[in-house]
Design a protein around this motif. Structure first.
Motif, PDB file in Angstrom:
ATOM      1  N   CYS A  16       0.839  -1.195   0.000  1.00  0.00           N
ATOM      2  CA  CYS A  16       0.000   0.000   0.000  1.00  0.00           C
ATOM      3  C   CYS A  16       0.877   1.249   0.000  1.00  0.00           C
ATOM      4  O   CYS A  16       2.104   1.163   0.054  1.00  0.00           O
ATOM      5  CB  CYS A  16      -0.894  -0.010   1.240  1.00  0.00           C
ATOM      6  SG  CYS A  16      -1.968  -1.463   1.333  1.00  0.00           S
ATOM      7  N   THR A  43      -1.688  -1.490  -4.335  1.00  0.00           N
ATOM      8  CA  THR A  43      -2.864  -0.640  -4.467  1.00  0.00           C
ATOM      9  C   THR A  43      -2.522   0.425  -5.511  1.00  0.00           C
ATOM     10  O   THR A  43      -1.334   0.664  -5.789  1.00  0.00           O
ATOM     11  CB  THR A  43      -3.229   0.032  -3.125  1.00  0.00           C
ATOM     12  OG1 THR A  43      -2.158   0.891  -2.730  1.00  0.00           O
ATOM     13  CG2 THR A  43      -3.522  -1.001  -2.044  1.00  0.00           C
ATOM     14  N   SER A  65      -1.902  -4.241 -10.240  1.00  0.00           N
ATOM     15  CA  SER A  65      -2.653  -3.281  -9.437  1.00  0.00           C
ATOM     16  C   SER A  65      -4.065  -3.055  -9.966  1.00  0.00           C
ATOM     17  O   SER A  65      -4.842  -2.348  -9.341  1.00  0.00           O
ATOM     18  CB  SER A  65      -1.917  -1.944  -9.361  1.00  0.00           C
ATOM     19  OG  SER A  65      -1.852  -1.366 -10.636  1.00  0.00           O
ATOM     20  N   THR A  91      -6.663   0.945   3.370  1.00  0.00           N
ATOM     21  CA  THR A  91      -6.780  -0.454   2.964  1.00  0.00           C
ATOM     22  C   THR A  91      -7.324  -1.312   4.096  1.00  0.00           C
ATOM     23  O   THR A  91      -8.200  -2.161   3.875  1.00  0.00           O
ATOM     24  CB  THR A  91      -5.427  -0.990   2.460  1.00  0.00           C
ATOM     25  OG1 THR A  91      -5.087  -0.268   1.266  1.00  0.00           O
ATOM     26  CG2 THR A  91      -5.469  -2.470   2.163  1.00  0.00           C
ATOM     27  N   THR A 102     -10.701  -1.941  -5.240  1.00  0.00           N
ATOM     28  CA  THR A 102      -9.416  -2.032  -5.935  1.00  0.00           C
ATOM     29  C   THR A 102      -9.076  -3.514  -6.080  1.00  0.00           C
ATOM     30  O   THR A 102      -9.587  -4.355  -5.333  1.00  0.00           O
ATOM     31  CB  THR A 102      -8.268  -1.336  -5.164  1.00  0.00           C
ATOM     32  OG1 THR A 102      -8.038  -2.037  -3.939  1.00  0.00           O
ATOM     33  CG2 THR A 102      -8.578   0.131  -4.896  1.00  0.00           C
ATOM     34  N   ALA A 104      -6.313  -4.950  -5.268  1.00  0.00           N
ATOM     35  CA  ALA A 104      -5.629  -5.417  -4.058  1.00  0.00           C
ATOM     36  C   ALA A 104      -6.624  -5.770  -2.959  1.00  0.00           C
ATOM     37  O   ALA A 104      -6.537  -6.851  -2.358  1.00  0.00           O
ATOM     38  CB  ALA A 104      -4.644  -4.358  -3.568  1.00  0.00           C
ATOM     39  N   VAL A 105      -7.586  -4.904  -2.681  1.00  0.00           N
ATOM     40  CA  VAL A 105      -8.541  -5.176  -1.608  1.00  0.00           C
ATOM     41  C   VAL A 105      -9.478  -6.315  -2.002  1.00  0.00           C
ATOM     42  O   VAL A 105      -9.796  -7.178  -1.181  1.00  0.00           O
ATOM     43  CB  VAL A 105      -9.316  -3.904  -1.207  1.00  0.00           C
ATOM     44  CG1 VAL A 105     -10.365  -4.231  -0.152  1.00  0.00           C
ATOM     45  CG2 VAL A 105      -8.365  -2.835  -0.682  1.00  0.00           C
TER      46      VAL A 105
END
Length: 181
Positions: A16, A43, A65, A91, A102, A104-105
């Motif tokens: 992050c 992210t 990403s 995050t 996103t 990543a999340v």
């Protein structure tokens, strides 16, 4: 106790937007030395804090990403473990709340659903660490099985453990899961 052999096991490293992300090459190298095949996910803001070419050189894989398009091939092998470091206020709160806006999340939410061992290492300003939403989110993630490596009593400059400590924690969490199974 002997370290476990992680040869061929897949580790996702999610980065992050925090200054410590610049040190990810060290974490990647430590993980690879332990036998992990590492894949880095950032992210969108986290991309600004990492050396993408260097991480791609080290891992032999793209730093991801963004969500892939439906017709694009799947790019990541299934993960055996995940490290989220540094994990930001944003995050941690979105992840705990299931707000997968996103890649990543969204990936972190899925990994929890698959029961993949996860070590999260928050790094944030002291004022944000005191915010009630952060405390609730950390508690929620821990209740869902995420190992959160965070000491709110530590001074802000000491909250980010060394990459060696992060890897020790990952190996401890993975070892614990293996002995339970």
């Amino acid at each position: 106790m002997e370290p476990l052999n992680h040869q061929g096991r897949v580790l996702y490293v999610v980065a992050c937007a925090a200054p410590a992300a610049a040190g990810l090459p060290r974490l990647v190298t430590l993980a690879q030395t332990s036998g992990w095949q590492v894949h880095v996910v950032a992210t969108p803001m986290g991309e600004r804090f990492i050396d993408i070419p260097e991480l791609e050189r080290l891992t032999g894989d793209l730093v991801r990403s963004a969500f892939r398009m439906p017709d694009a091939p799947k790019g990541l092998p299934p993960a055996d473990a995940v490290i989220v470091a540094p994990a930001t206020f944003n995050t941690i709160n979105k992840w705990a709340g299931g707000i997968a806006d996103t890649f990543a999340v969204g990936l972190l939410c899925e990994m929890m659903g698959f029961g993949v061992p996860i070590v999260a290492v928050p790094l944030l300003k002291d004022a944000l660490a005191r915010h009630v939403a952060f405390g609730r989110s950390v508690a929620a993630l821990r209740k869902m099985g995420v190992h959160v490596l965070f000491d709110p009593a530590a001074p802000p400059e000491a909250r980010m453990p060394s990459w060696d400590r992060v890897m020790q924690e990952l190996h401890s969490v993975v070892r614990g899961r293996q002995t339970q199974g």
